[in-house]
Design an enzyme around this catalytic site. Structure first.
Site, short mmCIF file in Angstrom:
data_model
loop_
_atom_site.label_atom_id
_atom_site.label_comp_id
_atom_site.label_asym_id
_atom_site.label_seq_id
_atom_site.Cartn_x
_atom_site.Cartn_y
_atom_site.Cartn_z
N HIS A 1 0.84 -1.20 0.00
CA HIS A 1 0.00 0.00 0.00
C HIS A 1 0.88 1.26 0.00
O HIS A 1 0.59 2.24 -0.70
CB HIS A 1 -0.88 0.04 1.25
CG HIS A 1 -1.87 -1.08 1.36
ND1 HIS A 1 -1.78 -2.05 2.33
CD2 HIS A 1 -2.98 -1.38 0.64
CE1 HIS A 1 -2.79 -2.90 2.21
NE2 HIS A 1 -3.53 -2.53 1.19
N GLN B 1 -8.47 -6.43 -11.20
CA GLN B 1 -9.09 -5.22 -10.64
C GLN B 1 -8.50 -3.96 -11.27
O GLN B 1 -9.22 -3.00 -11.59
CB GLN B 1 -8.87 -5.19 -9.13
CG GLN B 1 -9.26 -3.89 -8.45
CD GLN B 1 -9.08 -3.98 -6.95
OE1 GLN B 1 -9.96 -4.49 -6.27
NE2 GLN B 1 -7.96 -3.50 -6.42
N SER C 1 0.13 -9.00 1.34
CA SER C 1 -1.33 -8.93 1.33
C SER C 1 -1.81 -8.85 2.78
O SER C 1 -1.24 -9.51 3.66
CB SER C 1 -1.92 -10.19 0.67
OG SER C 1 -3.29 -10.31 1.00
P1 AMP Z 1 -6.60 -3.66 -0.47
O1 AMP Z 1 -6.41 -2.86 0.78
O2 AMP Z 1 -6.17 -5.08 -0.36
O3 AMP Z 1 -7.95 -3.47 -1.09
O4 AMP Z 1 -5.59 -3.05 -1.53
C1 AMP Z 1 -5.56 -1.68 -1.81
C2 AMP Z 1 -4.63 -1.43 -2.95
O5 AMP Z 1 -3.32 -1.89 -2.61
C3 AMP Z 1 -5.03 -2.16 -4.24
O6 AMP Z 1 -4.81 -1.30 -5.35
C4 AMP Z 1 -4.08 -3.33 -4.25
O7 AMP Z 1 -3.82 -3.82 -5.55
C5 AMP Z 1 -2.83 -2.70 -3.66
N1 AMP Z 1 -1.93 -3.72 -3.14
C6 AMP Z 1 -2.25 -4.72 -2.26
N2 AMP Z 1 -1.16 -5.51 -2.07
C7 AMP Z 1 -0.16 -5.01 -2.82
C8 AMP Z 1 1.20 -5.38 -3.04
N3 AMP Z 1 1.75 -6.44 -2.46
N4 AMP Z 1 1.95 -4.64 -3.90
C9 AMP Z 1 1.39 -3.55 -4.52
N5 AMP Z 1 0.11 -3.14 -4.34
C10 AMP Z 1 -0.65 -3.87 -3.50
#
Ligand code: AMP
Length: 298
Positions: free
Chosen positions: A56, A173, A205
């Site tokens: 993030h 997404q 994640s």
């Molecule tokens: P989330 O909080 O899981 O909904 O993710 C929010 C944003 O962070 C989304 O655009 C995800 O694709 C991005 N994101 C989550 N994990 C990663 C990662 N390991 N590397 C880069 N972006 C990420």
């Protein structure tokens, strides 16, 4: 914020430790945006569900390069969870999230309540097609992309965003929100940011927190198998065979595979040979109770 006596120290404190403003209500958000717009500042948005990690934060850093002000939204969006999914147990770490955002200079945290986003009488849904209906995540989470598209459209409009950063980690997404912004003539430009990984290859994640110690040891196999499949395709092996071997390797390691597929990197449509343009390998698999997704370019 703490007050300090001398100007040098004050500059240091405010450039390194300034907490982002936290806003929960739409009128307060509108007032803040009006101030920034008066100064002709460009606004960047990073939509998240919180439980922030270095992935993030990479999005925030990227958005900072493209905008004067960066808003990070933290909203666990009920509309993208099926009743059987982990809405209730999704990790919530708001104080730590704000502290991390302070360290990297995000300007504002937009943290609306569920009632603010979906007030009584709310009756609208953005239902994406194209990359949202190619038989990957959509086949296993049929509610998911309408939930994402609806909330992301609202966030773009609420935050009046010039740019918004999304991770390649959620590759389908990323394609869906890019298509949505284009098709609905939204002014927000989408920036895709490469996946941030642990040293052993596991994509960061928020859901990795669910893994037991032994599952955590197995989890990097997901990325390793993607890399092996990509190598085989580059060396000329047929895509179908490489994918079959990849699925078997994942099952052998203890994963229940939802899909492992080679797709056109732009349209996400199925491919039979590597000749039709750049490829992306995408995988979703469950390890115990945790569902992990990942993808790489070939
Ligand atoms: P989330 O909080 O899981 O909904 O993710 C929010 C944003 O962070 C989304 O655009 C995800 O694709 C991005 N994101 C989550 N994990 C990663 C990662 N390991 N590397 C880069 N972006 C990420």
């Amino acid at each position: 914020m703490c007050r300090v006596g001398n100007a040098m120290t004050h500059r240091f404190v405010s450039s390194t430790l300034q907490h982002p403003q936290i806003i929960h209500s739409l009128p307060a958000l509108v007032r803040k945006l009006a101030q920034w717009r008066t100064r002709r500042e460009r606004i960047g948005l990073v939509p998240t569900m919180g439980a922030l990690h270095a992935g993030h934060l990479a999005l925030v850093k990227r958005a900072r390069r493209r905008a004067d002000r960066v808003i990070v939204s933290i909203f666990v969006n009920p509309a993208q969870f099926a009743p059987s999914e982990d809405l209730k147990t999704y990790p919530r770490t708001f104080a730590a999230d704000v502290a991390a955002l302070a360290r990297i200079g995000a300007h504002l945290v937009w943290a609306p309540s569920v009632d603010t986003m979906y007030p009584q009488g709310f009756a609208m849904r953005v239902v994406p097609e194209g990359p949202a209906t190619v038989g990957l995540e959509d086949a296993f989470r049929p509610h998911f992309f309408a939930g994402v598209a609806t909330v992301v459209a609202k966030l773009f409009i609420q935050c009046d965003a010039d740019v918004a950063a999304f991770g390649e980690k959620d590759y389908q997404q990323l394609k869906v929100v890019t298509q949505m912004a284009r098709d609905l003539d939204l002014k927000t430009r989408i920036i895709g940011v490469p996946t941030v990984r642990e040293r052993d290859g596991l994509a960061l994640s928020s859901r990795n927190a669910y893994l037991s110690d032994s599952e955590r040891k197995t989890a990097p196999t997901l990325h390793r198998v993607l890399v092996e499949c990509a190598d085989k395709i580059v060396r000329g092996q047929a895509i179908g065979g490489a994918m079959t071997e990849g699925r078997a390797a994942l099952a052998q390691a203890g994963f229940v595979v939802d899909y492992l597929e080679a797709r056109n990197a732009e349209t996400l449509s199925p491919v039979v040979s590597a000749k039709g343009g750049p490829l992306r390998l995408l995988v979703a698999a469950r390890l115990g109770k945790t569902r992990l997704i990942d993808n790489i370019a070939v």
